[in-house]
Enzyme design. Structure first.
Site, PDB file in Angstrom:
ATOM      1  N   GLU A   1      27.800 -24.336 -37.327  1.00  0.00           N
ATOM      2  CA  GLU A   1      27.039 -23.165 -37.762  1.00  0.00           C
ATOM      3  C   GLU A   1      25.755 -22.953 -36.937  1.00  0.00           C
ATOM      4  OE1 GLU A   1      26.626 -23.473 -42.059  1.00  0.00           O
ATOM      5  OE2 GLU A   1      28.557 -22.510 -42.259  1.00  0.00           O
TER       6      GLU A   1
ATOM      7  N   GLU B   1      35.598 -23.186 -43.288  1.00  0.00           N
ATOM      8  CA  GLU B   1      35.124 -23.637 -44.598  1.00  0.00           C
ATOM      9  C   GLU B   1      35.411 -22.521 -45.596  1.00  0.00           C
ATOM     10  OE1 GLU B   1      31.028 -24.882 -44.419  1.00  0.00           O
ATOM     11  OE2 GLU B   1      31.339 -25.960 -42.541  1.00  0.00           O
TER      12      GLU B   1
HETATM   13  C1  GLA Z   1      27.844 -24.877 -44.535  1.00  0.00           C
HETATM   14  C2  GLA Z   1      28.051 -26.050 -43.625  1.00  0.00           C
HETATM   15  C3  GLA Z   1      28.690 -27.234 -44.252  1.00  0.00           C
HETATM   16  C4  GLA Z   1      28.217 -27.431 -45.640  1.00  0.00           C
HETATM   17  C5  GLA Z   1      28.397 -26.180 -46.425  1.00  0.00           C
HETATM   18  C6  GLA Z   1      27.957 -26.339 -47.836  1.00  0.00           C
HETATM   19  O1  GLA Z   1      28.778 -23.889 -44.505  1.00  0.00           O
HETATM   20  O2  GLA Z   1      28.743 -25.741 -42.461  1.00  0.00           O
HETATM   21  O3  GLA Z   1      28.380 -28.365 -43.489  1.00  0.00           O
HETATM   22  O4  GLA Z   1      26.891 -27.826 -45.614  1.00  0.00           O
HETATM   23  O5  GLA Z   1      27.634 -25.158 -45.862  1.00  0.00           O
HETATM   24  O6  GLA Z   1      26.588 -26.507 -47.918  1.00  0.00           O
END
Ligand code: GLA
Length: 689
Positions: free
Chosen positions: A152, A316
């Site tokens: 991210e 995710e």
């Molecule tokens: C983000 C991150 C993950 C995790 C999620 C939930 O999307 O990429 O590593 O931390 O949030 O917090």
């Protein structure tokens, strides 16, 4: 899709952290994943210390052991990550210049995530090295199908004010402008005596007397610089990996965040993009004036990812309640929502879904960010729902690779997104306008795309759309105006909103009538305009007796009769009552419309209907507003996704459909369960309709 071992058919995975669990649990985890149909795991994005516990002392034992076990599960493949989202403490302590800083120049401390900046030379070298070492060691590992760079980019923060960033900004500006004179001119530095006489005087934003008054042209360049820095950093890692990673294994990254031009990133720094989809944020954090559509707000975000990567993955996908240790931001998905949200991603073009996360962490910041399994590690309803979802998707063997269908596009571009950020009217008006169009498109079941204009966009890229809406392109270059003109001439319909085309790409306001380079195409100019505030008489316009709300801003449009421009709607109230609010000009085979105001949902619905662009599938099926319709594929391959975000409801099928999840033939009134999904296809003959 290229580089798509996982995308040849729809594939399901989970985010897994072997370092969070006793090794004795690994085997049973993999067995339970396999039993559920999960065939991909993403690992290692925060695990730098496991590879380089001390500077230069590389070791691969931990993940060697884990991958050796995974290799005994031939069905299960791995997406391996570079671990740069969390630099180790030994690194930030020894090289504090790698830390990011806030606008006041205060460096971040070690901890949390993404505490680094993209430009410190030592950080770039350390990142290149760890990516290269991992590529070298694992690049040809048979279990690894692809790579995720970092995690991210630009998530926790999307601004960067470390010393290294100030220094790199100067170099970036020298490349862009060549001379200080050119820079002073582009930034209008004669105003308030901001002219620079030496490059050392040039900085990113710093504390000033009042933050409302930053130089707007500098701020726009600053964001372009942040974006270029992130892209160059991602590319650095990409190139280091590619030296070792064979071409049949993809390189991606995840998420979409601020100050990063993902259109430029895809192709330069990754093969395709993955999104991180947490739809319950939509229900908890409502944006826009209406607050409507929060139940499916993530569909807009998914359309946004699709703008960069026509087919993409979701790295995710929300599977549980969301929260960090200091908050519980989003509620637990209700029964059916895990499946619904997964199908929402599939309907919008995802071919790979990886749920976050296999099991909820029992320690650390994310103990409240729930995954499929909970702390107790028992089988539960979320695992049953995930298993069912995978089984359902298996009934759609032809889904992967099918293009999402849309005849309407909402245009965006980064110059306008970024230029509108600092002010209290353009940015908010854009967001409100996009929310209005989202609501109108959703409730009329009109599938749509988001398209980002950049210097490479061609009229041909827009040709597939019957209607293109560019809500408030205040910055509009002659080159982009020419692309829009060619789109219209070839038969497209373009709708522009208030404040179009009065700035150039430096963010300066040339001495010419708005909408500047597109005024000729519109056959109209803007005489004057004003914000519409709550203190004003509410303004609206009328188009053939249909009310069009005209909120936030009103431009007075002056049509040029000589150009054949017609007034479709006049302001019927408000400051500019009696003056033109909406015009139309026929050009070549198409039409262009200038609308003088911000967009409200009812007006967007009326405009969609008036332009004949609403509800393109109404001859086939009728849906209540609580359901979304998305379509993938063409002809006989075409799949209609009906997603129900609310209570049990009924849709009307006007042709004989096959429900692909149950194999039942359906026509007429058809029930859709609470949070239910139907994936429908027509028989081959009607499929061609
Ligand atoms: C983000 C991150 C993950 C995790 C999620 C939930 O999307 O990429 O590593 O931390 O949030 O917090």
């Amino acid at each position: 899709m290229q580089h798509s071992m996982i995308m040849e058919h729809v594939t399901f995975g989970v985010c897994y952290y072997p370092e969070h669990w006793p090794e004795t649990l690994w085997r049973s985890d993999l067995e339970r994943m396999r039993a559920a149909g999960i065939t991909v795991i993403r690992v290692a994005e925060f695990a730098w210390n496991l590879f380089e516990p001390r500077e230069g002392a590389f070791t691969f034992d931990f993940f060697d052991r884990f991958l050796a076990l995974v290799s005994t599960f031939p069905e299960i493949r791995v997406i391996f990550c570079t671990p740069t989202a969390t630099p180790p403490a030994w690194l930030t302590e020894k090289y504090p210049e790698v830390l990011n800083a806030d606008l006041d120049g205060r460096p971040f401390s070690h901890g949390m995530r993404r505490h680094y900046n993209y430009n410190a030379p030592v950080w770039r070298e350390k990142s290149r090295l760890i990516a290269s070492k991992l590529g070298e060691h694992y690049g040809t590992h048979p279990s690894i199908i692809g790579w995720q760079i970092d995690n991210e980019l630009n998530c926790e923060t999307d601004v960067f004010y470390a010393q290294a960033d100030h220094d790199a900004f100067r170099v970036w500006l020298q490349q862009r402008y060549g001379t200080l004179d050119a820079l002073n001119e582009a930034w209008g530095n004669v105003v308030w005596n901001q002219s620079y006489t030496d490059w050392s005087q040039v900085h990113l934003s710093r504390p000033a007397a009042g933050r409302a008054g930053f130089n707007p042209h500098m701020r726009l360049d600053e964001k372009r610089f942040f974006s270029d820095s992130a892209i160059s950093y991602c590319r650095l890692q990409h190139d280091a990996l590619r030296e070792h990673v064979p071409a049949d294994r993809f390189i991606t990254t995840n998420g979409t965040f601020g100050h990063l031009d993902y259109k430029a990133l895809v192709g330069q720094g990754v093969d395709f993009l993955c999104y991180d989809s947490y739809p319950n944020f939509g229900a908890g954090m409502i944006e826009g004036p209406s607050g409507e559509m929060a139940d499916r707000k993530w569909s807009w975000n998914l359309a946004n990812v699709r703008a960069f990567s026509p087919l993409f993955g979701v790295m995710e996908q929300q599977s549980g309640a969301n929260g960090w240790v200091m908050r519980m931001a989003a509620r637990a998905p209700l029964p059916g929502q895990l499946r619904l949200w997964t199908f929402q991603s599939l309907a919008h073009g995802a071919d790979f879904i990886s749920w976050f996360r296999w099991r909820t962490a029992t320690f650390g910041t994310e103990i409240y960010w729930h995954g499929i399994l909970d702390y107790d590690n028992r089988d539960n309803r979320k695992l049953r729902e995930a298993t069912r979802t995978i089984a359902d998707a298996a009934k759609l063997p032809g889904l992967a690779g099918l293009q999402v269908q849309a005849k309407v596009a909402v245009l965006r571009d980064y110059d306008n997104l970024w230029d509108g950020e600092d002010d209290l009217w353009h940015g908010p008006m854009r967001r409100a306008g996009e929310a209005a169009w989202f609501e109108a498109l959703q409730t009329t079941h009109t599938p749509y795309d988001i398209v980002y204009l950049d210097d490479g966009t061609l009229a041909a890229d827009l040709a597939r759309y019957d209607l293109v809406v560019y809500p408030h392109a205040t910055i509009l270059s002659p080159a982009r105006a020419a692309v829009l003109e060619a789109y219209v001439a070839d038969g497209g319909r373009l709708l522009l909103g208030a404040r179009s085309g009065y700035k150039d790409s430096r963010g300066q306001c040339p001495m010419e009538p708005a909408p500047g380079p597109i005024a000729g195409l519109c056959g109209a100019t803007v005489l004057e305009g004003s914000m519409v505030t709550p203190a004003d008489t509410p303004s609206h316009a009328e188009w053939d007796g249909v009310r069009l709300d005209t909120p936030l801003w009103n431009d007075v449009i002056d049509p040029d009769p000589g150009a054949g421009t017609r007034v479709l709607a006049w302001y019927a109230a408000g400051r500019f009552e009696g003056t033109p609010a909406l015009t139309e000009r026929a050009v070549g085979a198409g039409h262009v419309h200038l609308f003088g105001a911000g967009f409200a949902a009812d007006a967007a619905r009326a405009l969609l209907a008036g332009f004949g662009a609403a509800s393109p599938y109404r001859a086939l099926l009728e849906l209540p507003a609580g359901c979304e319709l998305a379509v993938r594929g063409q002809g006989a391959d075409r799949l209609f996704f009906v997603l129900n975000y609310g209570e049990e409801t009924t849709v009307i099928l006007k042709k004989l459909f096959t429900d692909r999840l149950t194999e039942e033939k359906k026509i007429g009134e058809t029930r859709v369960d609470r949070f239910g999904v139907r994936v429908l296809s027509l028989n081959a003959k009607e499929g061609m309709v």
